[in-house]
Motif scaffolding. Structure first.
Motif, short mmCIF file in Angstrom:
data_model
loop_
_atom_site.label_atom_id
_atom_site.label_comp_id
_atom_site.label_asym_id
_atom_site.label_seq_id
_atom_site.Cartn_x
_atom_site.Cartn_y
_atom_site.Cartn_z
N LEU A 169 0.91 -1.30 -0.22
CA LEU A 169 -0.07 -0.02 0.15
C LEU A 169 0.62 1.21 -0.07
O LEU A 169 0.58 2.30 -0.64
CB LEU A 169 -0.93 -0.22 1.37
CG LEU A 169 -1.83 1.19 1.35
CD1 LEU A 169 -2.75 1.34 0.22
CD2 LEU A 169 -2.52 1.14 2.85
N ASP A 170 1.75 1.33 0.63
CA ASP A 170 2.83 2.58 0.72
C ASP A 170 3.30 2.80 -0.44
O ASP A 170 3.50 3.79 -0.83
CB ASP A 170 3.84 2.24 2.07
CG ASP A 170 3.14 2.14 3.29
OD1 ASP A 170 2.26 2.88 3.56
OD2 ASP A 170 3.83 1.76 4.04
N ALA A 171 3.79 1.56 -1.21
CA ALA A 171 4.60 1.78 -2.58
C ALA A 171 3.43 2.18 -3.73
O ALA A 171 3.73 3.14 -4.41
CB ALA A 171 5.17 0.46 -3.10
N ALA A 172 2.20 1.84 -3.39
CA ALA A 172 1.06 2.28 -4.29
C ALA A 172 1.10 3.81 -4.29
O ALA A 172 0.88 4.57 -4.99
CB ALA A 172 -0.16 1.61 -4.26
N LYS A 173 0.96 4.30 -2.77
CA LYS A 173 0.72 5.68 -2.72
C LYS A 173 1.88 6.47 -3.06
O LYS A 173 1.88 7.54 -3.64
CB LYS A 173 0.63 5.87 -0.99
CG LYS A 173 -0.53 5.24 -0.58
CD LYS A 173 -0.68 5.43 0.88
CE LYS A 173 -2.13 5.14 1.60
NZ LYS A 173 -2.06 5.46 2.95
N ALA A 174 3.18 5.98 -3.03
CA ALA A 174 4.25 6.69 -3.36
C ALA A 174 4.39 6.76 -5.08
O ALA A 174 4.70 7.78 -5.68
CB ALA A 174 5.72 5.91 -3.07
N ALA A 175 3.81 5.84 -5.75
CA ALA A 175 3.62 5.75 -7.22
C ALA A 175 2.63 6.87 -7.68
O ALA A 175 3.06 7.67 -8.47
CB ALA A 175 3.46 4.43 -7.91
N TYR A 176 1.80 6.81 -6.96
CA TYR A 176 0.67 7.84 -7.23
C TYR A 176 1.08 9.23 -6.91
O TYR A 176 0.98 10.17 -7.78
CB TYR A 176 -0.62 7.79 -6.18
CG TYR A 176 -1.59 8.61 -6.25
CD1 TYR A 176 -2.55 8.52 -7.15
CD2 TYR A 176 -1.60 9.71 -5.58
CE1 TYR A 176 -3.52 9.77 -7.55
CE2 TYR A 176 -2.73 10.77 -5.72
CZ TYR A 176 -3.67 10.69 -6.76
OH TYR A 176 -4.67 11.68 -6.90
N LYS A 177 1.89 9.75 -5.62
CA LYS A 177 2.61 10.62 -5.53
C LYS A 177 3.56 11.28 -6.56
O LYS A 177 3.38 12.23 -7.18
CB LYS A 177 3.22 10.71 -4.25
CG LYS A 177 3.57 12.12 -3.69
CD LYS A 177 4.18 12.10 -2.30
CE LYS A 177 4.72 13.32 -1.83
NZ LYS A 177 5.41 13.31 -0.50
N GLU A 178 4.29 10.44 -6.93
CA GLU A 178 5.07 10.49 -8.19
C GLU A 178 4.54 11.17 -9.47
O GLU A 178 5.15 12.01 -9.94
CB GLU A 178 5.87 9.40 -8.34
CG GLU A 178 6.93 9.52 -9.51
CD GLU A 178 8.00 8.25 -10.03
OE1 GLU A 178 8.82 8.34 -10.76
OE2 GLU A 178 7.58 7.38 -9.26
N VAL A 179 3.29 10.59 -9.94
CA VAL A 179 2.87 10.92 -11.08
C VAL A 179 2.14 12.41 -10.65
O VAL A 179 2.19 12.98 -11.63
CB VAL A 179 1.63 9.80 -11.45
CG1 VAL A 179 0.99 10.22 -12.61
CG2 VAL A 179 2.37 8.60 -11.89
N ALA A 180 1.57 12.37 -9.56
CA ALA A 180 1.06 13.72 -9.34
C ALA A 180 1.77 14.73 -9.13
O ALA A 180 1.69 15.82 -9.81
CB ALA A 180 0.22 13.34 -7.84
N GLU A 181 3.10 14.72 -8.77
CA GLU A 181 4.22 15.67 -8.83
C GLU A 181 4.59 15.86 -10.17
O GLU A 181 4.83 17.22 -10.64
CB GLU A 181 5.32 15.18 -8.14
CG GLU A 181 5.11 15.29 -6.51
CD GLU A 181 4.94 16.52 -5.89
OE1 GLU A 181 5.46 17.30 -6.47
OE2 GLU A 181 3.97 16.64 -4.75
#
Length: 379
Positions: A171-183
Motif C-alpha cells: 500500500l505504501d508503494a502504491a501511494k508513493a507511485a501515485y504521488k510521483e505521477v501527481a508531482e
C-alpha cells in the motif's frame, strides 16, 4: 771631359732627388707626431672630466593609476526555462518583454498519458488499501482467537502478521507511485523562479516541448533579472594586487555618450583564468528606467591606488637598455654607480622602481643615459 761631366751629373741627379724626398718625408712625419702628442697632452680623457648632472633625493611615495578595460553587463540572474516532461504547449501567459513576479504562472502544457498514469496509480492505491484492510482484519481475528489456549497455533499468528505487514508495504508503494505521477503533473505548469523580464520566447501554442536535448533544443522562455546587473571585467595578472573589495569604479556605455555610471566591486574570483591569465572581477549595478541592459559593452575605469609605499622616480631617471634596467646613483666620492632595478607602474611621467640596493635618501641622476659610464666622475 765635358761629356764625362754630363754623364756624372746625370747619374747623381736621381740619387739627390731621393735624398731630398726622404728628408721631406721624415720632416713631415716628425711634425705630425709632435702635433698628435701635443693634442694628446692638451686634451684630457673624457672619463676623467666631472660631468655636470642634475640629481634628486630618492624618497618613497604612492603612485595611483587608472586601468581602462572593456567590461560586459550581464543579468544578475538568468535562466532558461524548459519543460520537465514531453508535452504540448497548451497556453502561454507571457511574451518577450513581459515583467513577471516570482511564482507567476508563465505557461501550461498538457500530456494525456500522464493523466492515464495518474488514474492507474490511484486505482492501484485503492486496491492495495482493500487488500491491507482484509489482511489486517484477518490478523486481528487470529490474534483474538489465539487467546483461547489450544485453538490457534503460534505459527498461524506469525504468518497472519507477516501477511498484513506485506500488504501494508504494498500500500505504501502504491501511494508513493501515485504521488510521483501527481508531482510530475505539476511540471506541466511553468512558473517564474524569480522576478524579472522575459527576454526570449521560442515556442508557440501546440508545440512539442520537453527536457533540454530531448524534447526541444531551445528553451520555452529565457528569464533575466534586469533591475540588478553584474559588470564583469578581466584584470591582468600584473595588476590584480591593486584591486580592493567594495572599491567604487566608473564606466560608460555607447548607448549613453557623455554619461558616466558608478559600480561597486563585490566579487573577486581569487584565481586567474587559464586562457587570459586574468582575474574575473564583478561589480553590482542597479540601473534605472532600463538605461543599462544585459549584453552591453562598457568602458570601465578601475582606479589602482598603491597599497604600500615604494620608490617613485621620474621616468627619465631610468636607463632601459637591451642588457639591463637601472638607475644611476651618485656615490659618496661623486662617481656614477649603476644600480639594477625593476620597473612598476608609470603615471604622468613617474615610475615605480624596486631594487634591493636602493635606500631612501640616495642621490639619483635625473636624466640618465648610457653615456654616463659606471664609475665616471659626476658634478
Amino acid at each position: 771631359m765635358n761629356k764625362m761631366k754630363n754623364k756624372t751629373t746625370s747619374a747623381l741627379l736621381p740619387a739627390l732627388c731621393l735624398v731630398v724626398l726622404a728628408g721631406m718625408f721624415n720632416s713631415c712625419s716628425s711634425s705630425d707626431g709632435e702635433e698628435k702628442a701635443k693634442r694628446a697632452n692638451e686634451t684630457p680623457k673624457k672619463d676623467s672630466v666631472a660631468v655636470p648632472t642634475a640629481t634628486f633625493q630618492l624618497v618613497k611615495g604612492q603612485l595611483s593609476t587608472d586601468l581602462y578595460v572593456p567590461g560586459e553587463l550581464i543579468a544578475f540572474q538568468q535562466v532558461d526555462l524548459y519543460a520537465k516532461v514531453n508535452s504540448f504547449v497548451k497556453k502561454l501567459y507571457v511574451d518577450i518583454g513581459s515583467e513577471v513576479r516570482e511564482g507567476q504562472l508563465l505557461a501550461t502544457m498538457e500530456a494525456p498519458e500522464l493523466q492515464s498514469q495518474l488514474a492507474s496509480a490511484e486505482s492501484r492505491v485503492k486496491s492495495q488499501e482493500a487488500i491491507f484492510i482484509a489482511s489486517k482484519a484477518n490478523y486481528d481475528r487470529i490474534v483474538e482467537t489465539s487467546k483461547t489456549p489450544g485453538t490457534i497455533s503460534q505459527n498461524d499468528v506469525d504468518q497472519a502478521d507477516a501477511r498484513q505487514k506485506s500488504d501494508l508495504a504494498q500500500l505504501d508503494a502504491a501511494k508513493a507511485a501515485y504521488k510521483e505521477v501527481a508531482e510530475t503533473l505539476k511540471y506541466l505548469e511553468i512558473q517564474a523562479p524569480f522576478s524579472g523580464v522575459i527576454s526570449a520566447r521560442n515556442v508557440n501554442l501546440g508545440a512539442i516541448v520537453g527536457p533540454s536535448g530531448k524534447g526541444s533544443e531551445l528553451p520555452i522562455f529565457t528569464l533575466q533579472q534586469q533591475n540588478h546587473l553584474r559588470l564583469v571585467v578581466s584584470v591582468p595578472e600584473a595588476l590584480t594586487g591593486y584591486l580592493r573589495d567594495k572599491q567604487e569604479v566608473s564606466f560608460s556605455v555607447k548607448s549613453a555618450p557623455g554619461r558616466h555610471f558608478t559600480a561597486t566591486v563585490k566579487r573577486l574570483a581569487g584565481a586567474l583564468d587559464s586562457r587570459l591569465r586574468a582575474e574575473r572581477t564583478e561589480m553590482d549595478v542597479f540601473p534605472k528606467n532600463k538605461e543599462l541592459l544585459p549584453g552591453m559593452v562598457a568602458e570601465v575605469d578601475l582606479p589602482m591606488p598603491a597599497r604600500d609605499s615604494v620608490f617613485v622616480v621620474p621616468a627619465t631617471a631610468i636607463v632601459n637598455s637591451t642588457e639591463r634596467i637601472a638607475v644611476i646613483r651618485v656615490s659618496s666620492d661623486h662617481k656614477a654607480e649603476w644600480v639594477d632595478v625593476q620597473m612598476g607602474r608609470t603615471q604622468s611621467g613617474k615610475t615605480e622602481v624596486y631594487g634591493s640596493k636602493l635606500k631612501e635618501g640616495d642621490t639619483i641622476v635625473t636624466h640618465a643615459n648610457e653615456e654616463i659610464r659606471d664609475g665616471s666622475p659626476l658634478r
